[in-house]
Design a protein around this motif. Structure first.
Motif, mmCIF file in Angstrom:
data_model
loop_
_atom_site.group_PDB
_atom_site.id
_atom_site.type_symbol
_atom_site.label_atom_id
_atom_site.label_comp_id
_atom_site.label_asym_id
_atom_site.label_seq_id
_atom_site.Cartn_x
_atom_site.Cartn_y
_atom_site.Cartn_z
ATOM 1 N N LEU A 5 78.875 24.133 33.896
ATOM 2 C CA LEU A 5 77.459 23.759 33.796
ATOM 3 C C LEU A 5 76.587 24.839 34.433
ATOM 4 O O LEU A 5 75.571 25.248 33.867
ATOM 5 C CB LEU A 5 77.226 22.401 34.477
ATOM 6 C CG LEU A 5 75.792 21.905 34.510
ATOM 7 C CD1 LEU A 5 75.261 21.632 33.121
ATOM 8 C CD2 LEU A 5 75.700 20.654 35.362
ATOM 9 N N ARG A 6 77.007 25.319 35.583
ATOM 10 C CA ARG A 6 76.267 26.386 36.266
ATOM 11 C C ARG A 6 76.169 27.627 35.379
ATOM 12 O O ARG A 6 75.085 28.191 35.209
ATOM 13 C CB ARG A 6 76.949 26.744 37.587
ATOM 14 C CG ARG A 6 76.259 27.917 38.304
ATOM 15 C CD ARG A 6 77.056 28.405 39.466
ATOM 16 N NE ARG A 6 78.296 29.036 38.974
ATOM 17 C CZ ARG A 6 79.263 29.465 39.749
ATOM 18 N NH1 ARG A 6 79.187 29.336 41.063
ATOM 19 N NH2 ARG A 6 80.334 30.023 39.246
ATOM 20 N N GLU A 7 77.280 28.038 34.811
ATOM 21 C CA GLU A 7 77.289 29.237 33.980
ATOM 22 C C GLU A 7 76.422 29.062 32.733
ATOM 23 O O GLU A 7 75.697 29.979 32.337
ATOM 24 C CB GLU A 7 78.717 29.623 33.604
ATOM 25 C CG GLU A 7 79.539 30.096 34.776
ATOM 26 C CD GLU A 7 78.865 31.209 35.573
ATOM 27 O OE1 GLU A 7 78.379 32.194 34.959
ATOM 28 O OE2 GLU A 7 78.798 31.098 36.809
ATOM 29 N N PHE A 8 76.486 27.887 32.129
ATOM 30 C CA PHE A 8 75.680 27.620 30.940
ATOM 31 C C PHE A 8 74.191 27.672 31.278
ATOM 32 O O PHE A 8 73.403 28.266 30.543
ATOM 33 C CB PHE A 8 76.053 26.259 30.346
ATOM 34 C CG PHE A 8 75.389 25.968 29.036
ATOM 35 C CD1 PHE A 8 75.812 26.598 27.879
ATOM 36 C CD2 PHE A 8 74.341 25.061 28.956
ATOM 37 C CE1 PHE A 8 75.198 26.330 26.658
ATOM 38 C CE2 PHE A 8 73.723 24.785 27.748
ATOM 39 C CZ PHE A 8 74.159 25.422 26.590
ATOM 40 N N LEU A 9 73.811 27.069 32.401
ATOM 41 C CA LEU A 9 72.407 27.091 32.818
ATOM 42 C C LEU A 9 71.951 28.505 33.148
ATOM 43 O O LEU A 9 70.827 28.890 32.815
ATOM 44 C CB LEU A 9 72.189 26.182 34.030
ATOM 45 C CG LEU A 9 72.012 24.711 33.718
ATOM 46 C CD1 LEU A 9 72.188 23.886 34.981
ATOM 47 C CD2 LEU A 9 70.666 24.454 33.084
ATOM 48 N N LYS A 10 72.805 29.272 33.777
ATOM 49 C CA LYS A 10 72.455 30.665 34.087
ATOM 50 C C LYS A 10 72.210 31.458 32.803
ATOM 51 O O LYS A 10 71.286 32.267 32.739
ATOM 52 C CB LYS A 10 73.571 31.340 34.887
ATOM 53 C CG LYS A 10 73.565 31.007 36.351
ATOM 54 C CD LYS A 10 74.699 31.775 37.023
ATOM 55 C CE LYS A 10 74.566 31.783 38.516
ATOM 56 N NZ LYS A 10 75.630 32.570 39.152
ATOM 57 N N GLN A 11 73.030 31.224 31.793
ATOM 58 C CA GLN A 11 72.897 31.947 30.527
ATOM 59 C C GLN A 11 71.659 31.498 29.753
ATOM 60 O O GLN A 11 70.930 32.324 29.213
ATOM 61 C CB GLN A 11 74.131 31.738 29.655
ATOM 62 C CG GLN A 11 75.355 32.414 30.171
ATOM 63 C CD GLN A 11 76.597 32.026 29.371
ATOM 64 O OE1 GLN A 11 76.553 31.183 28.481
ATOM 65 N NE2 GLN A 11 77.719 32.653 29.708
#
Length: 74
Positions: A5-11
């Motif tokens: 979730l963190r990585e998706f939001l960062k992207q």
């Protein structure tokens, strides 16, 4: 999943709850719970919208207008 979730939001930087639930194939309430962890750490903020979609009919799906944004602190 919380790290994904963190990585998706960062992207994506800014994304609706509906997009998150669809992407992770999870219930919106489950996603909200995970978002709460990042919100409490100051990494994510829920975007406040004056009106759901610019009108006051209240017919929009609230998960489409509930936006979350990754916060990059410098």
């Amino acid at each position: 999943m919380i790290l994904d979730l963190r990585e998706f939001l960062k992207q994506q930087h800014r994304v609706s709850l509906k997009e998150l639930a669809t992407h992770f194939d999870a219930e919106p309430d489950a996603i909200r719970g995970m978002l709460g962890k990042w919100i409490s750490k100051g990494k994510v903020r829920k975007m406040s919208l004056e009106a759901n979609c610019g009108g006051s009919c209240c017919k929009c799906d609230p998960t489409l207008t509930e936006l979350y944004e990754w916060v990059d602190k410098v």
